[in-house]
Design a protein around this motif. Sequence first.
Motif, short mmCIF file in Angstrom:
data_model
loop_
_atom_site.label_atom_id
_atom_site.label_comp_id
_atom_site.label_asym_id
_atom_site.label_seq_id
_atom_site.Cartn_x
_atom_site.Cartn_y
_atom_site.Cartn_z
N ASP A 1 0.70 -1.21 0.02
CA ASP A 1 0.06 0.04 -0.04
C ASP A 1 0.88 1.28 0.20
O ASP A 1 2.10 1.05 0.45
N VAL A 2 0.30 2.51 -0.50
CA VAL A 2 0.92 3.67 -0.38
C VAL A 2 -0.10 4.61 0.34
O VAL A 2 -1.33 4.54 0.03
N ARG A 3 0.36 5.11 1.30
CA ARG A 3 -0.49 6.24 2.15
C ARG A 3 0.25 7.84 2.05
O ARG A 3 1.65 7.75 2.15
N ILE A 4 -0.29 8.59 1.86
CA ILE A 4 -0.05 9.98 1.55
C ILE A 4 -0.79 10.88 2.43
O ILE A 4 -1.96 11.05 2.43
N ASN A 5 -0.08 11.67 3.20
CA ASN A 5 -0.61 12.77 3.99
C ASN A 5 -0.04 14.01 3.81
O ASN A 5 1.22 14.12 3.95
N TYR A 6 -0.87 15.02 3.66
CA TYR A 6 -0.20 16.39 3.18
C TYR A 6 -0.91 17.39 4.19
O TYR A 6 -2.24 17.42 4.06
N LEU A 7 -0.24 18.02 4.96
CA LEU A 7 -0.63 19.36 5.77
C LEU A 7 -0.41 20.63 5.02
O LEU A 7 0.78 21.10 4.79
N LEU B 1 -4.70 16.88 3.74
CA LEU B 1 -5.12 15.96 2.32
C LEU B 1 -4.66 14.40 2.61
O LEU B 1 -3.41 14.50 2.97
N GLN B 2 -5.36 13.65 2.35
CA GLN B 2 -4.96 12.11 2.72
C GLN B 2 -5.41 11.16 1.31
O GLN B 2 -6.31 11.51 0.60
N LEU B 3 -4.29 10.45 0.78
CA LEU B 3 -4.81 9.50 -0.24
C LEU B 3 -4.06 8.33 0.24
O LEU B 3 -2.93 8.11 0.67
N MET B 4 -5.06 7.46 0.13
CA MET B 4 -4.56 5.85 0.24
C MET B 4 -4.61 4.97 -0.93
O MET B 4 -5.51 5.07 -1.62
N LEU B 5 -3.51 4.24 -1.37
CA LEU B 5 -3.32 3.69 -2.41
C LEU B 5 -3.26 2.26 -1.88
O LEU B 5 -1.98 1.80 -1.63
N PHE C 1 -6.38 -3.56 -6.74
CA PHE C 1 -5.98 -2.31 -6.47
C PHE C 1 -7.23 -1.40 -6.26
O PHE C 1 -8.15 -1.28 -7.11
N ASN C 2 -7.11 -0.56 -5.18
CA ASN C 2 -8.31 0.44 -4.82
C ASN C 2 -7.71 1.69 -4.37
O ASN C 2 -6.84 1.67 -3.49
N VAL C 3 -8.47 2.84 -4.27
CA VAL C 3 -7.87 3.98 -3.95
C VAL C 3 -9.05 4.64 -2.97
O VAL C 3 -10.04 4.53 -3.03
N MET C 4 -8.55 5.32 -1.85
CA MET C 4 -9.44 6.34 -0.94
C MET C 4 -8.81 7.54 -0.97
O MET C 4 -7.52 7.51 -0.37
N GLY C 5 -9.34 8.80 -0.78
CA GLY C 5 -8.65 10.06 -0.66
C GLY C 5 -9.65 10.72 0.24
O GLY C 5 -10.97 10.42 0.38
N GLY C 6 -9.16 11.60 0.99
CA GLY C 6 -9.79 12.39 1.92
C GLY C 6 -9.31 13.82 2.31
O GLY C 6 -8.30 14.07 1.88
N VAL C 7 -10.18 14.53 2.75
CA VAL C 7 -10.04 15.86 3.18
C VAL C 7 -10.30 16.14 4.52
O VAL C 7 -11.38 15.80 5.01
N HIS C 8 -9.42 16.73 5.45
CA HIS C 8 -9.49 17.12 6.79
C HIS C 8 -9.36 18.58 7.21
O HIS C 8 -8.41 19.16 6.72
N ILE C 9 -10.48 19.27 7.81
CA ILE C 9 -10.27 20.56 8.09
C ILE C 9 -10.70 20.57 9.29
O ILE C 9 -11.81 20.04 10.09
N GLY C 10 -9.71 21.25 10.16
CA GLY C 10 -9.74 21.70 11.73
C GLY C 10 -9.91 23.06 12.08
O GLY C 10 -9.32 23.99 11.28
N PHE C 11 -11.05 23.35 12.81
CA PHE C 11 -11.16 24.84 13.20
C PHE C 11 -10.73 24.99 14.47
O PHE C 11 -10.62 23.98 15.48
#
Length: 790
Positions: A724-730, A741-745, A780-790
């Motif tokens: 798997d590949v996991r990407i997290n970007y602040l 931003l998150q992306l799971m491959l 192979f499958n993909v999941m992407g996400g967005v996290h917003i913190g206030f």
Amino acid sequence: MKNVMLLAMLFVAAFAQAQVNVTGVVTNKTTGRPVTGATVTIQNFGTHTDNNGRYYLRLRDAGTYPLMVSFIGYTTYLYPTSFTTGDNTINVSLEETGLFVKPVEISSLRAGATAPFTKSSLSAEDIKKQNLGQDLPMLLNQLPGVVTNSDAGAGIGYTNFRVRGSDVTRVNITVNGIPINDAESQGVFFVNMPDFASSVNSIQLQRGVGTSTNGAGAFGASLNLSTNTFNDKAYAEVDNSYGSFNSWKHTVKAGTGLLNDHFTVDARLSKITSDGYIDRATSDLQSFYTSAAYIAKKTAVRLNVFGGKEKTYQAWNGIDSATLADNRRYNSSGTEKPGEPYDNETDNYQQTHYQLSLNQGITDNLNFNVALHLTRGKGYYESYYGDDSYTEFGLPNPVVNGTEITETDMVRQLWLDNYFYGGVFSINHSMKKFNWSLGGGWNKYDGDHYGKIIWAQNGGIDKDHKWYDLDATKTDVNVYWKGEYSPIEKLSVFADMQYRHVGYDINGFRKRPNVEQHNKYNFFNPKVGVTYHVNNFQYAYASFAIGNKEPNRDDFEAGTTQTPEHETLRNLEAGYVYTSQRVGLQANVYYMNYKNQLVLTGKINDVGAYTRSNIPESYRLGLELQGSVKLGSYVDVAANIALSRNKIKDFTEYIDDYDNGGQKEVNHGETDISFSPDVTGGYTFTVKPVKGLNIDLLGKYVSRQYLDNTSIKRRSLDGYYVQDVRINYLVPQKLVKELGLQLMLNNVFNKMYVPNGYTFSYIEGGQLITGNGYLPMAGFNVMGGVHIGF
């Protein structure tokens, strides 16, 4: 060549000189004692303090950055700090909040940092970076000795895990110290707790018998989940994810922070939907979590209410080998209906948990916890059946137009309506050389099992006709004492004693309504261990523990003349742990010896049902290794491997003989325990190329698993390796507090693997015929996400 080497040495020297190294000690401002486990964060780089309060971080560039140090029970330290090239020493003193916010249940149930048991932990940060909607078991996949699976093939819906080959019915699971294992099956259905990981702030998995805990006996592991976090500042978070198989996750969280110096309220709402990898394996999951607390200097009262509602299309039938090769996404559920599959072949369940706890400090060294709990569950699974006979349901054959009808298509529901309630307590005392806890609980289960026929094609059955209505009750009482004493500076001795009483009454089964079971058990589960602290960075430990476990509901369908005996496990653990700011190593060996382990043998009991049977002797022997290293500011590496030998000393299989009637006995001698791979391993390779960006490469290997206990290769699952590949970007920005931003491959090499299944064999026409059922996972499958913190 010499010039190249010289340039390389100069480059390395320059690189080392350019590093910004930050070290220091975090202490309690009042007592001066080190604070263990505090979180230290600089410029999005984070670490935790060791047992002496020390920390180490390496930054990319010199400059002035916010230094944040936080730990539960202390006011967060947050100040801009200047860092220069080379070594920087920054010591921090934390001031106590004056509020009783430390979860007492953690200290009473969890193994301490250097307790003589084998354990792994996940922090809130570990959970957050992979929490895109998959059920909680999938988040444990990289822990040593863990194997995960999913009926729908993509980690949403019915999911499960095994630890050292033991399934979830042998894993003791608690939430805030309160047991959540189902009293009858002893499993945990995480589909009833969708997105619960979004409310969990820490997880500890103890492998083996572990320390005494509340609820069903730990026979393979203990999983402790804690949600009782404290947030002193108001916050709000929104998480949205989308991916393969039309999978969606929506989560909203908010908290008030500390109100009037004493009150906090936290809440979460979640919705997860997915079409599933397997055909029609849809999931529609909803959940909520609320927590309200009153906190004073020595008192904390907290009310947690959380629950989930699930509707999933059944996908647990599996497929045969031919279908696996040609159409691995095929789902046979609902296909008894002529024409299109029945569209409501679903599982429907709603479960709500209520937890009311009091944490009370008496002195600086003595506190106690009392908690009351109630779990309310109700639901059913609905199925279409073709050509069912009326007599099977105790009904007369109807006459239609002068013709007697003996069979009909029908839709029926199997219902479960239950209450699980009780209370737990613990008293905890800590001193410099001697710490102890006294605890226990009383828990009661009331369950009603009944079935309804909601439709019949040929009539003759009243709508919602109940053809069985049977109840069961179970009482579980336990009390334990555990203590740790240090007779000399580097040595600590651990002792733990638990008494557990179980009373279980079953007033019949669906297929055998006249079979009743009334059983009582009294278990004594002792544990002893020793830990030797070599220095501040390393220690060695050894422990011996005994666990006892009562049979599950299905095991009791054997009838009164074949009531199964309880199981006993004797568990020996020994290990070595080294922890510094850059390197972590753990090595342990274990021996788990079973008496009367319950396994499937194929034997038919005296009421014609296939249930597990006691086998006299079996064992698991293993070696587990795990390690991690920080290679500068840019690269982290973590890996683990578990090697094991899992054997039944003398196994006899029972095979249905359709030619001659009855069953044929086949002795296989020493065999492998089913679903117990000899090798499991995993690694996480993390690269941080720019500020705020983490790229994780994750690998998981599981060797061959046997579907039964015969060690016959054609009745097994091939080993597999998944990448798997996991990407997290602040994202750097100033509009909101945090934008991630998150992306799971997942399964990037598109491996067609199967982690779960079943097998059956019979003799017909003079031949032994074997059939396997497989529950495949997605490619192979993909999941992407967005996290917003206030």
